[in-house]
Write a protein that holds these residues in place. Sequence first.
Motif, mmCIF file in Angstrom:
data_model
loop_
_atom_site.group_PDB
_atom_site.id
_atom_site.type_symbol
_atom_site.label_atom_id
_atom_site.label_comp_id
_atom_site.label_asym_id
_atom_site.label_seq_id
_atom_site.Cartn_x
_atom_site.Cartn_y
_atom_site.Cartn_z
ATOM 1 N N ARG A 251 0.826 -1.207 0.000
ATOM 2 C CA ARG A 251 0.000 0.000 0.000
ATOM 3 C C ARG A 251 0.863 1.262 0.000
ATOM 4 N N ASP A 252 1.882 1.297 0.877
ATOM 5 C CA ASP A 252 2.755 2.469 0.931
ATOM 6 C C ASP A 252 3.524 2.646 -0.375
ATOM 7 N N THR A 253 4.022 1.533 -0.916
ATOM 8 C CA THR A 253 4.767 1.594 -2.175
ATOM 9 C C THR A 253 3.869 2.063 -3.317
ATOM 10 N N ALA A 254 2.638 1.561 -3.362
ATOM 11 C CA ALA A 254 1.718 1.916 -4.441
ATOM 12 C C ALA A 254 1.351 3.395 -4.397
ATOM 13 N N HIS A 255 1.011 3.930 -3.213
ATOM 14 C CA HIS A 255 0.634 5.340 -3.120
ATOM 15 C C HIS A 255 1.836 6.248 -3.390
ATOM 16 N N HIS A 256 3.006 5.803 -2.981
ATOM 17 C CA HIS A 256 4.240 6.536 -3.294
ATOM 18 C C HIS A 256 4.412 6.644 -4.812
ATOM 19 N N PHE A 257 4.193 5.540 -5.518
ATOM 20 C CA PHE A 257 4.315 5.516 -6.965
ATOM 21 C C PHE A 257 3.241 6.383 -7.625
ATOM 22 N N LEU A 258 1.983 6.290 -7.165
ATOM 23 C CA LEU A 258 0.905 7.069 -7.771
ATOM 24 C C LEU A 258 1.208 8.561 -7.732
ATOM 25 N N ARG A 259 1.711 9.027 -6.606
ATOM 26 C CA ARG A 259 1.994 10.456 -6.475
ATOM 27 C C ARG A 259 3.129 10.904 -7.396
ATOM 28 N N HIS A 260 4.174 10.091 -7.491
ATOM 29 C CA HIS A 260 5.302 10.473 -8.343
ATOM 30 C C HIS A 260 4.915 10.441 -9.824
ATOM 31 N N PHE A 261 4.136 9.450 -10.225
ATOM 32 C CA PHE A 261 3.740 9.398 -11.628
ATOM 33 C C PHE A 261 2.762 10.524 -11.949
ATOM 34 N N ASP A 262 1.875 10.843 -11.021
ATOM 35 C CA ASP A 262 0.963 11.968 -11.222
ATOM 36 C C ASP A 262 1.748 13.276 -11.393
ATOM 37 N N THR A 263 2.812 13.441 -10.612
ATOM 38 C CA THR A 263 3.671 14.622 -10.761
ATOM 39 C C THR A 263 4.345 14.640 -12.120
ATOM 40 N N LEU A 264 4.788 13.469 -12.592
ATOM 41 C CA LEU A 264 5.418 13.405 -13.914
ATOM 42 C C LEU A 264 4.435 13.821 -15.002
ATOM 43 N N LEU A 265 3.173 13.358 -14.918
ATOM 44 C CA LEU A 265 2.181 13.748 -15.915
ATOM 45 C C LEU A 265 1.990 15.262 -15.923
ATOM 46 N N THR A 266 1.871 15.864 -14.731
ATOM 47 C CA THR A 266 1.679 17.310 -14.641
ATOM 48 C C THR A 266 2.863 18.068 -15.233
ATOM 49 N N ARG A 267 4.067 17.549 -15.007
ATOM 50 C CA ARG A 267 5.275 18.260 -15.431
ATOM 51 C C ARG A 267 5.589 18.052 -16.902
ATOM 52 N N ASP A 268 5.410 16.828 -17.404
ATOM 53 C CA ASP A 268 5.954 16.498 -18.718
ATOM 54 C C ASP A 268 4.931 16.476 -19.846
ATOM 55 N N LEU A 269 3.664 16.176 -19.570
ATOM 56 C CA LEU A 269 2.710 16.089 -20.671
ATOM 57 C C LEU A 269 2.570 17.382 -21.462
ATOM 58 N N PRO A 270 2.602 18.580 -20.834
ATOM 59 C CA PRO A 270 2.451 19.802 -21.638
ATOM 60 C C PRO A 270 3.521 19.974 -22.713
ATOM 61 N N ARG A 271 4.706 19.409 -22.514
ATOM 62 C CA ARG A 271 5.777 19.615 -23.498
ATOM 63 C C ARG A 271 5.844 18.502 -24.534
ATOM 64 N N LEU A 272 5.010 17.476 -24.399
ATOM 65 C CA LEU A 272 5.078 16.339 -25.306
ATOM 66 C C LEU A 272 4.066 16.477 -26.435
ATOM 67 N N GLU A 273 4.441 15.974 -27.608
ATOM 68 C CA GLU A 273 3.514 15.877 -28.721
ATOM 69 C C GLU A 273 2.513 14.747 -28.449
ATOM 70 N N ASP A 274 1.384 14.777 -29.177
ATOM 71 C CA ASP A 274 0.354 13.759 -28.958
ATOM 72 C C ASP A 274 0.886 12.350 -29.174
ATOM 73 N N VAL A 275 1.765 12.181 -30.165
ATOM 74 C CA VAL A 275 2.290 10.842 -30.437
ATOM 75 C C VAL A 275 3.096 10.331 -29.249
ATOM 76 N N HIS A 276 3.813 11.216 -28.578
ATOM 77 C CA HIS A 276 4.583 10.808 -27.403
ATOM 78 C C HIS A 276 3.676 10.572 -26.207
ATOM 79 N N VAL A 277 2.611 11.381 -26.071
ATOM 80 C CA VAL A 277 1.655 11.153 -24.986
ATOM 81 C C VAL A 277 1.007 9.785 -25.136
ATOM 82 N N GLN A 278 0.624 9.447 -26.373
ATOM 83 C CA GLN A 278 -0.005 8.152 -26.602
ATOM 84 C C GLN A 278 0.960 7.008 -26.269
ATOM 85 N N ALA A 279 2.220 7.165 -26.682
ATOM 86 C CA ALA A 279 3.205 6.113 -26.397
ATOM 87 C C ALA A 279 3.495 6.027 -24.909
ATOM 88 N N LEU A 280 3.599 7.172 -24.236
ATOM 89 C CA LEU A 280 3.889 7.180 -22.801
ATOM 90 C C LEU A 280 2.791 6.488 -22.012
#
Length: 304
Positions: A251-280
Amino acid sequence: MTERKPVLMIGLALSAIWVVLLLGFWLLIPVRTDAETGGITRLVIIIGIVMPLILIWMAVGLAHAISDLRAEAAELRSDLDQLKQLASKPPKSAPPQSVPEPMPTQPLPAAQPRPAPAVAIAQPRQSAAAPHQASMDFDSPEPAPVPADTLVLALNFPDDADDHETISALRTALKEPETARVLRAAQDVVTLLAGHGIFMDDLPPEHVPPAIWRKFAEGERGKIAAKIGGIRDAGALEIVSALLRGDEIFRDTAHHFLRHFDTLLTRDLPRLEDVHVQALTDTRTARGFMLIGRAAGVFGQTEA
């Protein structure tokens, strides 16, 4: 040694029999001593007496050599069997992954939009004792973002040791601190799930347009969030839900991962093209996010 004794005894017995036969022949048949017994005759007699003994002990020596060869062959077969047994044993399991520090277990916020992460610049220290250190903190550059193709490859993890392109991308991505945190958290989760028979390659997600992912990354929830998490494998969701309820480490590991991946989406998706978003969003890391997020209720569902 035990195999040599019978052969040696047989050799001695045959030699003794031959000697007895010679004595009997000597006693029963008189030896001619006249001039007819020439040198050649005596040589033939000596050879006739000695040759059988020579042949007997040559046979004994040959039997000993064969016995030694059989023993060496048996030893070689034993060594080969041991090597086969070692080769057939499964490899030792890798050491358990380090468990990240426990994180709060509440799900991600469901309504409030999140502001874009601010760029943190260290302020110079006011203490006169360390002006040089303050200048170094102030001037330290921000790490460059990971290139889109490299980020996608790294989040999907290498297929095997021969996947050199992905391994190189992973090494590059690990040099960026925030991305490295996501990758390590994802590795912990994927490893724990594999230990329970859940593999990301077996869980293809439903197609979600990149525009939906962008809105989710911007903080929209409700119907937008419900469209994310397109992994609906009932068996996998049941196992993950049970782990979230009953396994504190998972549970602790999973919630730790969810938060970090959510942060990555917020930070990186705006700079990615749609093709990269789909692949990611089709990488193994993203599949883990969708699976655990759906089981944890991040996308509007309640935990089973």
